[in-house]
Enzyme design. Structure first.
Site: not given
Ligand SMILES: Cc1ncc(COP(=O)(O)O)c(C=O)c1O
Length: 311
Positions: A157
């Site tokens: 991330k």
């Molecule tokens: C690109 C992306 N995919 C998926 C997610 C979902 O991740 P999470 O459930 O950990 O928030 C997020 C959000 O954080 C994201 O930015």
């Protein structure tokens, strides 16, 4: 979004308006940061940070993939987050830890720049709207493909990687849709611009796996657990774009969007055009888990032990 009083910055709480960086901050130029999006809920047992340890773990993993050493322990960041929530008097909030290469030598080699850490909190409603959570949103497959692991690290991330989601979001928003769905570099479904995606067909649930260059969502993992606990079959597999048009139900999960159904994809109604029964059932259970109303998933909350005023 409504602002808080204080932001945690490199070990101390500073006023919201004083949380500033130098223009030569490396991450501003080259996207060399990693971050998290987390939510704290006002639960019957007090303020509870949903799956906090999992988010902190992912932050450290993201930093590790970019060879950034976080100058604090996990426990220090956890305590700092608690303090930031308490000192801002929030009962529930969105939490944004950010670890980034600060001001130092310019040029692409980042490893001689300092690693700065901030934790901001603010009040933030459902990202795709409460109405969207109830009735579903309109999605569109973006012409921008999801970043691929032969160029960057989709499982991290990392801030710079989000220009991909930003381009997709702008494109579909300008075209009148609420969320972008990105295909991977093979043309298989990957995920939303900030959410993972699930398809329901004939009572079975499928979601793209890591071979589709997804971010491993923490809510994705929670929903897989909940769905399986409810007796549904969930498989991780490649999903072709056409399967979106054939789906009985589609929904997305993410910290910001929580669980939001899709009611339309590329101008075609999903199923009946209303969120389906399986989506509804999982969403109910998931909402109970998020808000601390579920005994079964009680240990998913990191409770913030402090008085806080109503928000
Ligand atoms: C690109 C992306 N995919 C998926 C997610 C979902 O991740 P999470 O459930 O950990 O928030 C997020 C959000 O954080 C994201 O930015």
């Amino acid at each position: 979004m409504s602002q808080a009083d204080l932001i945690w910055m490199n070990g101390e709480l500073v006023a919201w308006e004083d949380a500033k960086v130098h223009v030569l901050t490396h991450a501003l130029h080259y996207g060399t940061g990693v971050f998290e999006g987390i939510r704290a809920y006002d639960t019957p047992r007090g303020t509870g940070i949903f799956r906090h340890a999992d988010h902190i773990d992912r932050l450290y993993r993201s930093a590790g993939m970019y060879l950034m050493e976080i100058p604090y322990t996990r426990e220090e960041l956890r305590a700092a987050t608690h303090e930031t929530i308490v000192r801002n008097n929030f009962k529930s909030c969105y939490i944004r830890p950010l670890v980034f290469r600060g001001a130092g030598p310019m040029g692409l080699y980042p490893l001689d720049c300092p690693v700065d850490v901030t934790i901001a909190v603010w009040e933030w409603g459902a990202y795709l709207g409460d109405e969207g959570k109830r009735t579903g949103v309109r999605g569109k497959v973006s012409s921008f493909r999801r970043i691929s692991s032969d160029a960057v690290i989709p499982a991290a991330k990392a801030t710079g990687q989000y220009v991909n989601s930003v381009l997709a979001k702008i494109e579909v928003s300008k075209a009148g849709y609420e969320e972008a769905i990105l295909l991977d570099d093979r043309g298989m479904v990957s995920e939303g611009s900030g959410e993972n995606l699930f398809v329901v067909k004939g009572g079975a649930i499928a979601t793209p796996g890591f071979s589709s260059d997804i971010l491993g969502g923490i809510n994705r993992a929670s929903v897989i657990t909940i769905a399986r606990d409810l007796g549904y079959e969930v498989v991780e597999r490649d999903i072709a774009r056409g399967e979106l048009y054939l789906a009985d139900e589609i929904f997305m999960t993410g910290t910001a969007a929580e669980l939001t159904p899709l009611r339309e994809i590329d101008d075609r109604p999903v199923g009946s055009g209303e969120p389906g029964e399986i989506t509804r059932t999982i969403q109910r259970e998931f909402e109970d888990a998020l808000h601390g109303r579920s005994e079964r998933y009680a240990d998913w909350h990191d409770l913030v032990a402090a008085p806080a005023r109503a928000t």
